[in-house]
Design a protein around this motif. Sequence first.
Motif, PDB file in Angstrom:
ATOM      1  N   TRP A  98       0.840  -1.210   0.000  1.00  0.00           N
ATOM      2  CA  TRP A  98       0.000   0.000   0.000  1.00  0.00           C
ATOM      3  C   TRP A  98       0.865   1.247   0.000  1.00  0.00           C
ATOM      4  O   TRP A  98       0.687   2.164  -0.800  1.00  0.00           O
ATOM      5  N   PHE A  99       1.871   1.274   0.887  1.00  0.00           N
ATOM      6  CA  PHE A  99       2.724   2.461   0.989  1.00  0.00           C
ATOM      7  C   PHE A  99       3.622   2.642  -0.223  1.00  0.00           C
ATOM      8  O   PHE A  99       3.983   3.775  -0.556  1.00  0.00           O
TER       9      PHE A  99
ATOM     10  N   THR B 258      -4.671  -4.972   3.658  1.00  0.00           N
ATOM     11  CA  THR B 258      -4.109  -4.507   4.936  1.00  0.00           C
ATOM     12  C   THR B 258      -5.219  -4.275   5.948  1.00  0.00           C
ATOM     13  O   THR B 258      -5.158  -4.720   7.096  1.00  0.00           O
ATOM     14  N   ILE B 259      -6.279  -3.585   5.488  1.00  0.00           N
ATOM     15  CA  ILE B 259      -7.383  -3.243   6.392  1.00  0.00           C
ATOM     16  C   ILE B 259      -8.177  -4.490   6.806  1.00  0.00           C
ATOM     17  O   ILE B 259      -8.500  -4.667   7.983  1.00  0.00           O
TER      18      ILE B 259
ATOM     19  N   MET C 256      -7.538  -9.166  12.992  1.00  0.00           N
ATOM     20  CA  MET C 256      -6.797  -9.216  14.264  1.00  0.00           C
ATOM     21  C   MET C 256      -7.501  -8.387  15.342  1.00  0.00           C
ATOM     22  O   MET C 256      -7.559  -8.778  16.509  1.00  0.00           O
ATOM     23  N   LEU C 257      -8.068  -7.247  14.910  1.00  0.00           N
ATOM     24  CA  LEU C 257      -8.747  -6.370  15.876  1.00  0.00           C
ATOM     25  C   LEU C 257      -9.945  -7.079  16.504  1.00  0.00           C
ATOM     26  O   LEU C 257     -10.136  -7.055  17.725  1.00  0.00           O
TER      27      LEU C 257
ATOM     28  N   ARG D 131      -8.666  -6.862  24.103  1.00  0.00           N
ATOM     29  CA  ARG D 131      -7.315  -6.343  24.341  1.00  0.00           C
ATOM     30  C   ARG D 131      -7.117  -4.976  23.687  1.00  0.00           C
ATOM     31  O   ARG D 131      -6.453  -4.105  24.245  1.00  0.00           O
ATOM     32  N   TYR D 132      -7.734  -4.748  22.532  1.00  0.00           N
ATOM     33  CA  TYR D 132      -7.421  -3.546  21.761  1.00  0.00           C
ATOM     34  C   TYR D 132      -8.456  -2.439  21.904  1.00  0.00           C
ATOM     35  O   TYR D 132      -8.162  -1.273  21.637  1.00  0.00           O
TER      36      TYR D 132
ATOM     37  N   LYS E 228      -4.222   4.925  16.199  1.00  0.00           N
ATOM     38  CA  LYS E 228      -3.860   4.217  14.957  1.00  0.00           C
ATOM     39  C   LYS E 228      -5.045   4.189  13.990  1.00  0.00           C
ATOM     40  O   LYS E 228      -4.908   4.510  12.807  1.00  0.00           O
TER      41      LYS E 228
ATOM     42  N   VAL F  26      -5.365   5.770  10.344  1.00  0.00           N
ATOM     43  CA  VAL F  26      -5.636   4.927   9.162  1.00  0.00           C
ATOM     44  C   VAL F  26      -6.850   5.461   8.412  1.00  0.00           C
ATOM     45  O   VAL F  26      -6.886   5.488   7.184  1.00  0.00           O
TER      46      VAL F  26
ATOM     47  N   LEU G 208       2.794   7.190   8.042  1.00  0.00           N
ATOM     48  CA  LEU G 208       3.546   5.949   8.308  1.00  0.00           C
ATOM     49  C   LEU G 208       4.217   6.013   9.679  1.00  0.00           C
ATOM     50  O   LEU G 208       4.139   5.068  10.464  1.00  0.00           O
TER      51      LEU G 208
ATOM     52  N   ILE H  10       1.492   5.754  12.533  1.00  0.00           N
ATOM     53  CA  ILE H  10       0.860   4.431  12.653  1.00  0.00           C
ATOM     54  C   ILE H  10       1.857   3.400  13.194  1.00  0.00           C
ATOM     55  O   ILE H  10       1.548   2.648  14.116  1.00  0.00           O
ATOM     56  N   VAL H  11       3.064   3.381  12.640  1.00  0.00           N
ATOM     57  CA  VAL H  11       4.053   2.390  13.095  1.00  0.00           C
ATOM     58  C   VAL H  11       4.484   2.684  14.535  1.00  0.00           C
ATOM     59  O   VAL H  11       4.611   1.766  15.353  1.00  0.00           O
TER      60      VAL H  11
ATOM     61  N   THR I 284       1.781   1.468  16.813  1.00  0.00           N
ATOM     62  CA  THR I 284       1.627   0.010  16.849  1.00  0.00           C
ATOM     63  C   THR I 284       2.802  -0.688  17.511  1.00  0.00           C
ATOM     64  O   THR I 284       2.621  -1.707  18.175  1.00  0.00           O
TER      65      THR I 284
HETATM   66  C1  HEM Z   1      -7.969  -0.538   9.717  1.00  0.00           C
HETATM   67  C2  HEM Z   1      -6.700  -0.711   9.604  1.00  0.00           C
HETATM   68  C3  HEM Z   1      -5.831  -1.484  10.583  1.00  0.00           C
HETATM   69  C4  HEM Z   1      -6.182  -2.244  11.670  1.00  0.00           C
HETATM   70  C5  HEM Z   1      -7.579  -2.547  12.196  1.00  0.00           C
HETATM   71  C6  HEM Z   1      -4.942  -2.766  12.256  1.00  0.00           C
HETATM   72  C7  HEM Z   1      -4.896  -3.607  13.377  1.00  0.00           C
HETATM   73  C8  HEM Z   1      -3.753  -4.233  13.801  1.00  0.00           C
HETATM   74  C9  HEM Z   1      -3.699  -5.202  14.889  1.00  0.00           C
HETATM   75  C10 HEM Z   1      -4.893  -5.639  15.741  1.00  0.00           C
HETATM   76  C11 HEM Z   1      -2.423  -5.615  14.996  1.00  0.00           C
HETATM   77  C12 HEM Z   1      -1.838  -6.662  15.997  1.00  0.00           C
HETATM   78  C13 HEM Z   1      -1.217  -5.897  17.151  1.00  0.00           C
HETATM   79  C14 HEM Z   1      -0.512  -6.875  18.072  1.00  0.00           C
HETATM   80  O1  HEM Z   1       0.528  -7.390  17.719  1.00  0.00           O
HETATM   81  O2  HEM Z   1      -1.011  -7.073  19.182  1.00  0.00           O
HETATM   82  C15 HEM Z   1      -1.663  -4.900  14.005  1.00  0.00           C
HETATM   83  C16 HEM Z   1      -0.321  -5.055  13.851  1.00  0.00           C
HETATM   84  C17 HEM Z   1       0.403  -4.212  13.080  1.00  0.00           C
HETATM   85  N1  HEM Z   1      -0.082  -3.218  12.252  1.00  0.00           N
HETATM   86 FE1  HEM Z   1      -1.981  -2.798  11.846  1.00  0.00          FE
HETATM   87  N2  HEM Z   1      -3.884  -2.309  11.534  1.00  0.00           N
HETATM   88  C18 HEM Z   1      -4.386  -1.513  10.516  1.00  0.00           C
HETATM   89  C19 HEM Z   1      -3.674  -0.836   9.565  1.00  0.00           C
HETATM   90  C20 HEM Z   1      -2.301  -0.757   9.620  1.00  0.00           C
HETATM   91  C21 HEM Z   1      -1.519   0.120   8.794  1.00  0.00           C
HETATM   92  C22 HEM Z   1      -2.073   1.066   7.742  1.00  0.00           C
HETATM   93  C23 HEM Z   1      -0.226  -0.063   9.158  1.00  0.00           C
HETATM   94  C24 HEM Z   1       1.010   0.606   8.628  1.00  0.00           C
HETATM   95  C25 HEM Z   1       1.263   1.762   8.411  1.00  0.00           C
HETATM   96  C26 HEM Z   1      -0.186  -1.070  10.207  1.00  0.00           C
HETATM   97  C27 HEM Z   1       0.964  -1.527  10.816  1.00  0.00           C
HETATM   98  C28 HEM Z   1       1.008  -2.581  11.710  1.00  0.00           C
HETATM   99  C29 HEM Z   1       2.240  -3.185  12.221  1.00  0.00           C
HETATM  100  C30 HEM Z   1       3.666  -2.756  11.891  1.00  0.00           C
HETATM  101  C31 HEM Z   1       1.861  -4.232  13.072  1.00  0.00           C
HETATM  102  C32 HEM Z   1       2.774  -5.238  13.854  1.00  0.00           C
HETATM  103  C33 HEM Z   1       2.872  -4.779  15.292  1.00  0.00           C
HETATM  104  C34 HEM Z   1       3.622  -5.763  16.159  1.00  0.00           C
HETATM  105  O3  HEM Z   1       3.963  -6.855  15.733  1.00  0.00           O
HETATM  106  O4  HEM Z   1       3.855  -5.417  17.319  1.00  0.00           O
HETATM  107  N3  HEM Z   1      -1.468  -1.470  10.465  1.00  0.00           N
HETATM  108  N4  HEM Z   1      -2.495  -4.070  13.288  1.00  0.00           N
END
Ligand code: HEM
Length: 140
Positions: A15-16, A60-61, A67-68, A74-75, A84, A88, A128, A131-132, A135
């Motif tokens: 996406w990015f 991605t979404i 996961m959400l 938890r979240y 975040k 997004v 970016l 969000i990063v 997260t």
């Molecule tokens: C609606 C959009 C999104 C939702 C609902 C979402 C939700 C989540 C969830 C629930 C996790 C797991 C967190 C965990 O490890 O406990 C996650 C991990 C992650 N997300 Fe997203 N995300 C979304 C979009 C994005 C976007 C756009 C990015 C990047 C810019 C992103 C980057 C990441 C990264 C890097 C992780 C790994 C985190 C880790 O391992 O600790 N996410 N996301």
Amino acid sequence: MLWVKAFHIVFMVTWFAGLFYLPRLFVYHAMSDDATSIERFKVMERKLFWGIMTPGAVITILLGLWMLIQGWTRYSNVLWMHIKLVTVGLLVLYHIWCGKLALDFKYDRNSHSHVWYRWFNEVPVAFLVIIVAMTIVRPF
Ligand code: HEM
């Protein structure tokens, strides 16, 4: 669930790649005045937006929402996830705006200069980082 997170990140990178490259094409397109280049940019922009950027965004979404929902308790009440998701949401609006600008170029009705697009191209960097950081660092 780790495979879901792995592909969440893979498609986020896809996406990015589009979010960084499409506005750059707009910069060069806005500077072009020969028909060959203009037609080539139209094809590149359409293929990038529909073939790479939009599928990357959708997957991605969807994987993120998966996961959400799985980890909702938890979240759902942690501020980093709220920030975040709002960021997004703004990123999705930026994505849609890119689609509208690509249509403006397709129909030769672009009204912005290449300088404007150079600034427009920087916006995804801020998204970016926020969000990063939310997260990974989870500061709140
Ligand atoms: C609606 C959009 C999104 C939702 C609902 C979402 C939700 C989540 C969830 C629930 C996790 C797991 C967190 C965990 O490890 O406990 C996650 C991990 C992650 N997300 Fe997203 N995300 C979304 C979009 C994005 C976007 C756009 C990015 C990047 C810019 C992103 C980057 C990441 C990264 C890097 C992780 C790994 C985190 C880790 O391992 O600790 N996410 N996301």
